[in-house]
Design an enzyme around this catalytic site. Structure first.
Site, mmCIF file in Angstrom:
data_model
loop_
_atom_site.group_PDB
_atom_site.id
_atom_site.type_symbol
_atom_site.label_atom_id
_atom_site.label_comp_id
_atom_site.label_asym_id
_atom_site.label_seq_id
_atom_site.Cartn_x
_atom_site.Cartn_y
_atom_site.Cartn_z
ATOM 1 C CE LYS A 62 79.857 0.198 33.584
ATOM 2 N NZ LYS A 62 78.856 -0.807 33.500
ATOM 3 C CE1 TYR A 65 90.973 14.524 62.704
ATOM 4 C CE2 TYR A 65 91.942 13.221 61.052
ATOM 5 C CZ TYR A 65 91.480 14.658 61.659
ATOM 6 O OH TYR A 65 91.564 15.935 60.384
HETATM 7 C C1 LIG Z 1 79.769 -2.326 33.202
HETATM 8 C C2 LIG Z 1 79.279 -3.105 32.145
HETATM 9 C C3 LIG Z 1 79.930 -3.638 31.813
HETATM 10 C C4 LIG Z 1 81.421 -3.867 31.822
HETATM 11 O O1 LIG Z 1 81.695 -4.688 33.197
HETATM 12 P P1 LIG Z 1 83.039 -5.269 33.837
HETATM 13 O O2 LIG Z 1 83.241 -6.486 34.932
HETATM 14 O O3 LIG Z 1 83.898 -3.897 33.703
HETATM 15 O O4 LIG Z 1 83.778 -5.987 32.747
HETATM 16 C C5 LIG Z 1 79.448 -5.052 30.405
HETATM 17 N N1 LIG Z 1 78.115 -4.228 30.606
HETATM 18 C C6 LIG Z 1 77.189 -4.148 31.054
HETATM 19 C C7 LIG Z 1 75.725 -3.645 31.006
HETATM 20 C C8 LIG Z 1 77.928 -3.074 32.009
HETATM 21 O O5 LIG Z 1 77.015 -1.732 32.739
#
Ligand SMILES: *Cc1c(COP(=O)(O)O)cnc(C)c1O
Length: 354
Positions: free
Chosen positions: A5, A224
């Site tokens: 994702k 800045y």
């Molecule tokens: C993003 C996600 C993962 C992976 O998590 P990490 O901490 O990056 O290993 C696993 N399960 C679900 C439901 C997630 O949303």
């Protein structure tokens, strides 16, 4: 199941899915899944939040997408759907995260209901998510594990609980499917460790170059807001990166970069396209020198800590204008893999076991 994702945590969704030999991929939104299918990725893909509206269900059926069901409303959508093919469902139980998931007590009934639903493919699976697995010894994680085990006891579905922190820190949470995300990209899921402590290597190295070196007088303010003032006459370097590229705007003075392989400190505010560096310890610095912001040699976890954020946010925050260069690291041969995985573990030098 590889979590890809958020553009594979900033590494490129399709590129990463092509590179990984995963049994399945996990994404947050159907848009991400459709991009993968369009690119010819034909492994199973799970929508971690399921569908958001009824119109997405036929798309899931057509493209063979698997869905999480975390709410009775989603089960109702399935019950009233007429699909060309049933879709695989992962029933999500709220074991304590209190974000998505069914009340554990309702799990067995929901499981049976889904099993009987014509729109649902046989073999409903079970999952939950850990809220505090990144803490080393945490009673809450043990409680979540117990809740998940109790809620799913006797239900004949494959189970999944562990994210990266669960995989690395809580072997009792592994069950049938693990769901690594951050660790695939070579960053530690724990607040108190670096990737190297977990035997992980960074996949991404975020780097730029020095584009100016300016000699400034004592008392001159930098950038800045003039938040940093030269304590003496000194050289200040300017590197071509800023929050417009995904470098964190809240990185304070003192945040490290690697200038031509040696640590140098950021000074003044991060701007959209540039950062400024203290060159007092770098008399040999030249315009064009490479500047590593994080990655090989400079753990992203350190930058995250300095900027009050987490490596996840830094990695997936790298913006579209950053040019991506792919370095192929040859895959180990089967015999090298054997050597690496089985022969030297815990025996010879640590170095050899890597
Ligand atoms: C993003 C996600 C993962 C992976 O998590 P990490 O901490 O990056 O290993 C696993 N399960 C679900 C439901 C997630 O949303």
């Amino acid at each position: 199941m590889a979590a890809v994702k958020a553009n594979a945590y900033g590494h490129g969704l399709v590129r990463v899915a092509r590179a990984l030999d995963a049994d399945a991929f996990a994404v947050a939104a159907i848009e991400e899944a459709l991009i993968l299918r369009e690119a010819g990725i034909n492994r199973p893909i799970l929508l971690l939040e399921g569908v958001f509206e009824a119109a997405e269900l036929p798309l899931c059926a057509r493209h063979g997408l698997e869905i999480v069901v975390h709410h009775p409303e989603q089960a109702r959508l399935l019950e009233s759907a007429r699909l060309e093919r049933p879709v695989r469902v992962w029933l999500k139980i709220d074991s304590g995260m209190h974000r998505l998931g069914l009340d554990p007590e309702r799990a067995p009934a929901a499981f049976q209901l889904l099993r009987a639903c014509p729109a649902v493919a046989p073999a409903v699976r079970l999952m939950s998510h850990l809220a505090r697995a990144d803490e080393r010894d945490c009673a809450y994680t043990r409680q979540q594990l117990h809740t998940f085990e109790t809620a799913t006891a006797g239900l004949p579905g494959e189970r999944s609980l562990a994210n990266s922190a669960g995989i690395l820190g809580w072997p009792q949470t592994h069950f049938d499917w693990v769901r690594p995300g951050i660790m695939l990209y070579g960053a530690s899921p724990f607040a108190d460790s670096l990737a190297s402590d977990e035997d992980l290597r960074p996949v991404m190295t975020f780097h730029t170059r020095l584009i100016a070196i300016n000699r400034l007088r004592r008392g001159e303010p930098i950038g800045y807001g003039g938040t940093w003032t030269c304590p003496e006459e000194m050289d200040v370097g300017v590197a071509a990166v800023g929050y417009g590229d995904g470098y964190p705007r809240h990185a304070p003075s003192g945040t490290p970069v690697l200038l031509d392989g040696r640590a140098a400190a950021l000074i003044g505010r991060v701007s959209m396209d540039m950062i400024t560096l203290d060159l007092r310890q770098h008399p040999e610095a030249r315009i064009g020198d490479p500047v590593v912001l994080w990655g090989e040699g400079l753990p992203v976890e350190r930058i995250a800590r300095a900027a009050g954020t987490i490596s996840y946010a830094l990695l997936c925050g790298v913006t579209a204008r950053v040019r991506v260069e792919i370095l192929q690291i040859p895959a180990p041969s089967p015999s090298e893999r054997w050597e690496r995985d089985y022969s030297t573990r815990g025996e010879d030098s640590e170095e050899e076991s890597r």
